[in-house]
Write a protein that holds these residues in place. Structure first.
Motif, mmCIF file in Angstrom:
data_model
loop_
_atom_site.group_PDB
_atom_site.id
_atom_site.type_symbol
_atom_site.label_atom_id
_atom_site.label_comp_id
_atom_site.label_asym_id
_atom_site.label_seq_id
_atom_site.Cartn_x
_atom_site.Cartn_y
_atom_site.Cartn_z
ATOM 1 N N TYR A 1 2.280 8.726 -1.429
ATOM 2 C CA TYR A 1 1.307 7.593 -0.722
ATOM 3 C C TYR A 1 0.125 7.502 -1.509
ATOM 4 O O TYR A 1 -0.097 6.479 -1.579
ATOM 5 C CB TYR A 1 1.065 8.098 0.817
ATOM 6 N N SER B 1 6.433 2.853 5.283
ATOM 7 C CA SER B 1 5.274 1.872 4.575
ATOM 8 C C SER B 1 5.217 0.606 5.730
ATOM 9 O O SER B 1 6.178 0.461 6.663
ATOM 10 C CB SER B 1 6.262 1.136 3.516
ATOM 11 N N ASP C 1 -1.634 0.080 3.881
ATOM 12 C CA ASP C 1 -0.487 0.747 3.897
ATOM 13 C C ASP C 1 -0.629 2.175 3.942
ATOM 14 O O ASP C 1 -1.984 2.637 3.705
ATOM 15 C CB ASP C 1 0.308 0.447 2.455
ATOM 16 N N ALA D 1 7.473 2.475 -2.093
ATOM 17 C CA ALA D 1 8.068 2.165 -0.770
ATOM 18 C C ALA D 1 8.443 3.644 -0.096
ATOM 19 O O ALA D 1 8.998 4.413 -0.910
ATOM 20 C CB ALA D 1 8.853 1.127 -0.826
#
Length: 994
Positions: free
Chosen positions: A429, A653, A615, A649
C-alpha cells in the motif's frame, strides 16, 4: 539428526493475485497458469481459500482453517493446480487470515460449540470473549447481535423458531441454526409430560427412557464449568444424551409426536404475545443472548474484525489456537504446495511480533522436515531438537527468515515496519500511494484547494476531519470497545491512591481523545519496554489530545500516557504491572480499527479534493509525491525490505489503478477542471431533487460523482447493455460512497429517500440523447483524460516492475481495467480474452519484431494490448536477469532541459549488469487537447536523460527492442527524450555494446 540443511525462502520475481470463490476455482486457476507463466509471473498469490461462509466471494469470512473451501475445490483439484505451478517452476503465496472467523455459519463448529456449551466449551478460549463484561446480565454469556429488529418484536413475529433434529434442539435465526444448551432441553421435555405419561401404561419403556434422559440432563455439568474433568464429562454425556433421545424418537412415535407438539407450543402463535413466554424463558437460559444488531455498538462482549458483528476475533496468542488453526497451512508448506504467505490484518493480533516469530519458526520446522530425511512426526524430543537448531541459526544470522512472508500493514507518513518483525515487507500500500503521487502535479495544490473550497464550501482541514471521524466511529460503531478499555483503566486507577479519584467518565473521554489523535494505526509494546518510535507516537497523541481538550484535567491524560508507556510506579505489584501491560496491548488492538473506519471508510469519502489520492495507505491531505520523496522511499526499501511486495492495485483499493491515473491528470489542469465542473453543475441543476430543502446530491457528492465518471468511463464505444451496466455500477458505487461518508445516510441508518435521489440524479445526467448538454461537454474532457491515463498507467505499471520490491499484479489489470471499490473490482475476469491476446502478441512479435509491434500497439493503445505487451516484455526480462533487481543498487537519475520534471528515471546496478529505467509522467501538459501521443520533439523539446558514468554508449530498450546511441553533452552521456520516447513513453535500457 545433524544435517547440513538450511531452508531458504523462495523469493518471487512477480506475483499475480487471484480471487478464489465459487466462480473461480482451483480448476479455473490451473487453466491459466501457463498464461501467467508466459506473462512473466513467478508466483500465484491466492486469496484465502480455506473453508469460508457459503457463497463468500472474498474468502475472509473463514469458518474452518483446517480444510479447503469446498466451493473452490477439493484436495485433488488443489493438487492439480499445485502440480501445474511446479511444472512451470512457479511458486504459490497464500493469503492467511489469523485474526478472525465468520460466526454466521453453522459450519463454524468451534463457535457453535461455544454457543452450545458456553464457558465449558473446549473452544471457549479460542475466541476473544469477555465472559465477565461490564453488563452483569451478560456474565457467562455471549451477546449475539444477529437480529434485524428488537428481540421482543422478532420473537413475537415468529422470527425465532425452535427446531429439533437428530436428538438436538436449535433455534432458527434466519438461515442460521443455533444450538441450545443441553440442560435447557429439560424445559421442552418436561412440558406437558403428564399428558405423555397418560398414553402409556405404568413403567412403559419409552417413558422410563425419557425420564432417564431427563435425569442425565439434570446431572450434566453446567455450561459455566471450568474443571477440565467436568468439562470432558459434559462433552461426552451431552452427545450420548442426544443419541439416546434421537433413538427414542425413532422407536416411539408417541414420544416423537410429543416433542413435535411441544416444539410447536414453544414457537407460539402470531397475535398472541403470551404464547411466546415459553420460548422467551428457554432463550434466557442459553449461553448466549440474542439481540438487535444495533446493540453491538455498546454491549458487544466479543472482539470483532472492525465493527463487523459476523466476524469474531480469535486469540492467536494462545498456542492451542495457533497450532490448530495452522494445521492445514503448515501441511501445505511441508508438502511444498505453499511457498509463501500473506498475513491478513496483522494489526488485529494481540502480539504481532510474537506471532510472526512463531510463524517463521513453525515454517522452518515444516521446511526442515520436507527438505531432508528428518521424520515428519512431532515427537517432543525432535521438536526440541529442531527448536535448538533454529535458535542456533538465529544466533549466527539474526535476520534469517526461512519462509517468504509479507504482512498487510498500512504505514503512515514516516512510519517503518518494526525492525524485529521477521517478514519480507508489506503487501505494497505504501508503494501504491508513493508511486501514484508522482503523477499528481504537487505545485497545483493551492489551486485545487481553492477550486474545491469554492465548489463545495469546504474550508476545512483534513487532519481535523480525520480526528472528528475517528470520534464519530467510536460513538456509533466501536463504543463498546472503548467502554471496555475505560473499565479496565478504571480498575487500574483504583489500585493506587494517586489515581483512584479519576472518574470512569473522565477516563473514557481521555481514551477516546487519545485514540482520535493517534498518528498511526497502532503501536506494538509486548513487554516491559516500549520501542522509541512507539513512545513518540503515544506522547504525540497525548499531547494533541491535551491541546484539543483544555477542559479535561491534564493529569488524566498523563495517567493514560504512563499506562501506555508502562511507566508503573515503583510500589506497583507484579499483578499491577501485568494489568498495565494487558491494558496497553488491548489498547493497541483498538486504535487500528478506529483509524481504519475513521480514515479509510469515512474521511476518504468525505474529502473529495482529488479522489485518486484517497486510497488505502494514503493521506489525501498531502497533494502528491515529489520525485525526491519517491526515490527516497525506493532507496529505503532497497536497503531494508528489498523483497517486499509493491502494488498498484489490490482487492482493497478504493479505485482501480487505471481509474486513478485518469483522475490524477486533473491536477495538471485545474483551470480547465474548474471551468468544466462549474458548467456541468449548472447544466445538471434541474436534474437534482430536494429533500427537506436540501439539494440531492449535495455539492460534495456531485464533485465526487464527476471525478468518478471521468475515471470509470470505458474506452471505446458502448452498446446499450454496456451503457446500462456502467450506470448501474456508478449508482451502486455512489450508494456505497454515501453510506461510508456517513453525512446524509449510513450503513447503520440508511436514508433510502436520499440515496434514491442521488441514484436518480445519476440516471438523469447520463441519459443519452442530443439534448443532454452535460454529456456533450463531458466527453471531450473525458477523452483527453483517458489519453493521459493511458500513458500514466503504462508508466506506473513499468515503474512498479523495475522498482525495489516484488511487483504484484491484481487480477485482470494486465489490460486497462476501469474498476471501482469492491465489489466492483471483484467481478470475474475474462481470462479467455487475455490468453488469446497474449498468444497473438507473441506470434506477432515473432513475425514483425518488437519495435514494429510496439508502434502498432501504441497506435491502438485504447484496447489495452500495449499494457499487456509491456508487462510481458519487462517481467520476462526481469525473471531472466534477477541480478540488478534483487540486491543491486538503486541510483536516481536526473534529466536536464525544459521538460525535465516530466520524467522519472533511475538505474538498477547489479554485480554484472546495470539497467536504466525511465518513464514519462505528468503528460497532460505535454500533449495538446486533441493530440494523440506525447512524443517527439514537440513534446520533449531539448530535454535529455543524463546517464550514469561507465554504463556504455549504446543501449537496447527492452520494451521495444530499439537500439539507441548516447550523446555527449557538457561532458556527460545523455539520451534525448524525444529519441528515447519516440515510440513508447517508457524505457528499460541495457548495454548493447556486447
Amino acid at each position: 539428526m545433524a544435517e547440513n540443511y538450511k531452508p531458504a525462502a523462495r523469493i518471487p520475481t512477480a506475483t499475480y493475485r487471484l480471487q478464489f470463490n465459487a466462480g473461480f476455482t482451483f480448476a479455473d486457476a490451473t487453466r491459466i497458469i501457463g498464461y501467467l507463466n508466459d506473462l512473466g509471473i513467478s508466483d500465484v498469490y491466492a486469496s484465502s481459500y480455506l473453508a469460508a461462509k457459503e457463497g463468500s466471494v472474498h474468502g475472509y469470512d473463514v469458518v474452518n482453517q483446517t480444510v479447503l473451501n469446498k466451493e473452490v475445490g477439493d484436495e485433488q483439484s488443489h493438487l492439480a493446480m499445485v502440480e501445474e505451478l511446479k511444472r512451470h517452476g512457479m511458486g504459490h503465496i497464500l493469503d492467511f487470515v489469523p485474526n478472525h472467523m465468520c460466526i454466521e455459519s453453522g459450519e463454524n463448529l468451534w463457535w457453535m460449540d461455544v454457543l452450545e456449551n458456553g464457558m465449558s466449551s473446549p473452544y471457549a478460549h479460542f475466541f476473544d470473549i469477555d465472559w465477565e463484561p461490564v453488563k452483569k446480565e451478560l456474565t457467562g454469556k455471549v451477546l449475539l447481535p444477529l437480529l434485524g429488529d428488537q428481540y421482543g418484536k422478532v420473537l413475537e413475529s415468529g422470527g425465532l423458531q425452535l427446531i429439533f433434529k437428530e436428538g438436538a434442539f436449535f433455534v432458527q435465526v434466519y438461515a442460521l441454526q443455533i444450538p441450545l444448551e443441553p440442560r435447557s432441553y429439560l424445559q421442552i421435555l418436561q412440558y406437558r409430560l403428564d399428558a405423555l405419561k397418560e398414553k402409556f401404561p405404568a413403567e412403559a419403556a419409552p417413558v422410563e427412557e425419557l425420564l432417564s434422559i431427563e435425569t442425565a440432563l439434570q446431572h450434566l455439568p453446567l455450561a459455566t464449568e471450568q474443571d477440565p474433568e467436568k468439562m470432558g464429562e459434559r462433552h461426552r454425556e451431552k452427545e450420548i444424551i442426544k443419541k439416546r433421545l434421537w433413538q427414542l424418537c425413532h422407536e416411539s412415535p408417541e414420544v416423537a409426536a410429543f416433542i413435535a407438539d411441544n416444539v410447536k407450543s414453544f414457537n407460539g402463535s402470531k397475535g398472541d404475545p403470551r404464547s411466546f413466554d415459553l420460548m422467551d424463558k428457554l432463550l434466557r437460559d442459553q449461553a448466549y443472548r440474542l439481540s438487535y444488531w444495533r446493540v453491538a455498538t455498546e454491549e458487544i462482549n466479543y472482539r470483532r474484525f472492525f465493527d463487523i458483528n459476523g466476524l469474531a476475533a480469535i486469540r492467536m496468542e494462545d498456542q492451542a489456537v495457533y497450532d490448530l488453526t495452522h494445521t492445514l497451512l503448515f501441511r501445505l508448506i511441508r508438502e511444498g504446495k505453499v511457498t509463501g504467505v500473506r498475513i491478513d490484518h496483522v494489526d488485529g493480533l494481540y502480539d504481532p511480533v510474537s506471532y510472526l516469530q512463531n510463524l517463521q519458526k513453525s515454517s522452518y520446522f515444516q521446511l526442515r522436515q520436507a527438505g531432508s530425511t528428518f521424520p515428519a512426526d512431532n515427537g517432543e524430543e525432535k521438536k526440541e531438537a529442531l527448536e535448538k537448531e533454529y535458535n542456533a541459526l538465529l544466533e549466527t544470522d539474526p535476520c534469517y527468515k526461512p519462509f517468504y512472508a509479507v504482512v498487510e500493514k498500512i504505514l503512515m507518513k514516516g512510519e517503518l515496519l518494526p525492525d524485529q518483525w521477521p517478514v519480507f515487507g508489506t503487501t505494497g500500500y505504501d508503494f501504491l500511494n508513493s508511486l501514484n503521487g508522482i503523477f499528481v502535479a504537487t505545485e497545483k495544490a493551492k489551486q485545487m484547494d481553492r477550486l474545491y473550497d469554492r465548489f463545495v464550501k469546504w474550508g476545512g482541514d483534513f487532519p481535523d476531519l480525520v480526528y472528528e471521524k475517528k470520534k464519530l466511529v467510536m460513538q456509533v460503531s466501536l463504543s463498546g470497545e472503548r467502554n471496555m478499555l475505560a473499565h479496565q483503566l478504571n480498575n487500574i486507577a483504583e489500585q493506587d491512591r494517586l489515581t483512584r479519584d479519576f472518574t470512569l467518565n473522565s477516563l473514557a473521554r481521555a481514551i477516546s481523545e487519545v485514540i482520535a489523535c493517534f498518528p498511526v494505526y497502532r503501536t506494538y509494546a509486548n513487554s516491559a519496554s516500549v520501542r522509541d518510535k512507539d513512545v513518540q507516537y503515544i506522547e504525540a497523541a497525548v499531547y494533541k489530545a491535551k491541546r484539543r481538550n483544555p477542559a479535561i484535567s491534564g493529569s488524566v491524560f498523563d495517567f493514560v500516557r504512563d499506562v501506555l508507556l508502562l511507566k508503573s510506579p515503583e510500589r506497583a505489584t507484579e499483578n499491577d504491572r501485568r494489568a498495565w501491560l494487558y491494558f496497553a496491548m488491548r489498547f493497541q488492538q483498538i486504535t487500528g480499527p478506529v483509524m481504519a473506519k475513521g480514515l479509510e471508510d469515512t474521511a476518504f469519502y468525505v474529502y473529495n479534493r482529488l479522489v485518486s489520492l484517497n486510497d488505502v495507505g494514503g493521506m489525501p491531505g498531502k497533494f502528491g509525491t515529489t520525485l525526491e520523496a519517491f526515490h527516497g522511499q525506493n532507496l529505503d526499501r532497497n536497503k531494508t525490505f528489498p523483497h517486499a511486495m509493491i502494488a498498484t492495485a489490490t482487492h482493497d483499493s478504493k479505485r482501480g489503478e487505471d481509474v486513478r491515473t485518469r483522475i490524477d491528470a486533473l491536477s495538471e489542469i485545474p483551470e480547465l477542471w474548474q471551468k468544466s465542473v462549474v458548467r456541468w453543475s449548472r447544466f445538471n441543476k434541474g436534474k437534482s431533487t430536494s429533500i427537506e430543502n436540501q439539494p440531492v446530491p449535495d455539492r460534495n457528492e456531485e464533485y465526487l460523482l464527476y471525478q468518478i465518471l471521468l475515471g470509470v468511463w470505458p474506452a471505446g464505444e458502448m452498446d446499450q447493455e454496456e451503457y446500462k451496466s456502467l450506470k448501474g455500477r456508478v449508482r451502486d458505487y455512489m450508494v456505497k460512497a454515501l453510506r461510508e461518508a456517513k453525512v446524509n445516510t449510513s450503513w447503520v441508518s440508511p436514508n433510502t429517500a436520499y440515496e434514491e435521489g442521488v441514484t436518480s440524479f445519476v440516471d438523469r445526467i447520463l441519459e443519452p440523447g442530443p439534448e443532454n448538454v452535460f454529456l456533450r461537454e463531458f466527453l471531450p474532457l473525458q477523452r483527453r483524460l483517458a489519453r493521459c491515463g493511458i500513458f500514466s498507467s503504462l508508466s506506473q505499471t513499468f515503474l512498479k516492475m523495475v522498482s525495489p520490491g516484488v511487483p504484484d499484479f491484481y487480477q485482470g489489470t494486465e489490460l486497462f481495467e476501469f474498476t471501482l471499490v469492491d465489489p466492483d473490482n471483484r467481478r470475474q475476469v475474462d481470462y479467455g480474452k487475455r490468453v488469446e491476446l497474449l498468444a497473438d502478441l507473441k506470434a506477432r512479435e515473432a513475425e514483425t519484431g518488437p519495435e514494429a509491434l510496439c508502434r502498432e500497439l501504441m497506435g491502438k493503445a485504447k484496447d489495452g494490448r500495449i499494457k499487456l505487451y509491456l508487462i510481458y516484455r519487462v517481467l520476462n526480462y526481469r525473471r531472466s536477469n534477477r541480478g540488478p533487481f534483487e540486491g543491486g543498487e538503486y541510483l536516481p537519475l536526473e534529466a536536464k532541459g525544459t521538460r525535465e520534471r516530466h520524467i522519472c528515471a533511475f538505474a538498477r546496478k547489479g554485480k554484472e549488469k546495470t539497467v536504466i529505467a525511465a518513464a514519462a509522467r505528468l503528460v497532460a501538459t505535454l500533449m495538446p487537447a486533441e493530440g494523440s501521443l506525447p512524443l517527439g520533439e514537440e513534446a520533449w523539446q531539448d530535454t535529455v536523460l543524463v546517464l550514469p558514468e561507465g554504463c556504455g554508449g549504446r543501449f537496447r530498450n527492452i520494451v521495444n527492442g530499439e537500439e539507441l546511441e548516447a550523446q555527449e553533452q557538457g561532458g556527460e552521456q545523455v539520451i534525448p527524450l524525444a529519441r528515447l520516447f519516440g515510440q513508447v513513453s517508457v524505457a528499460l535500457l541495457e548495454s548493447a555494446s556486447a
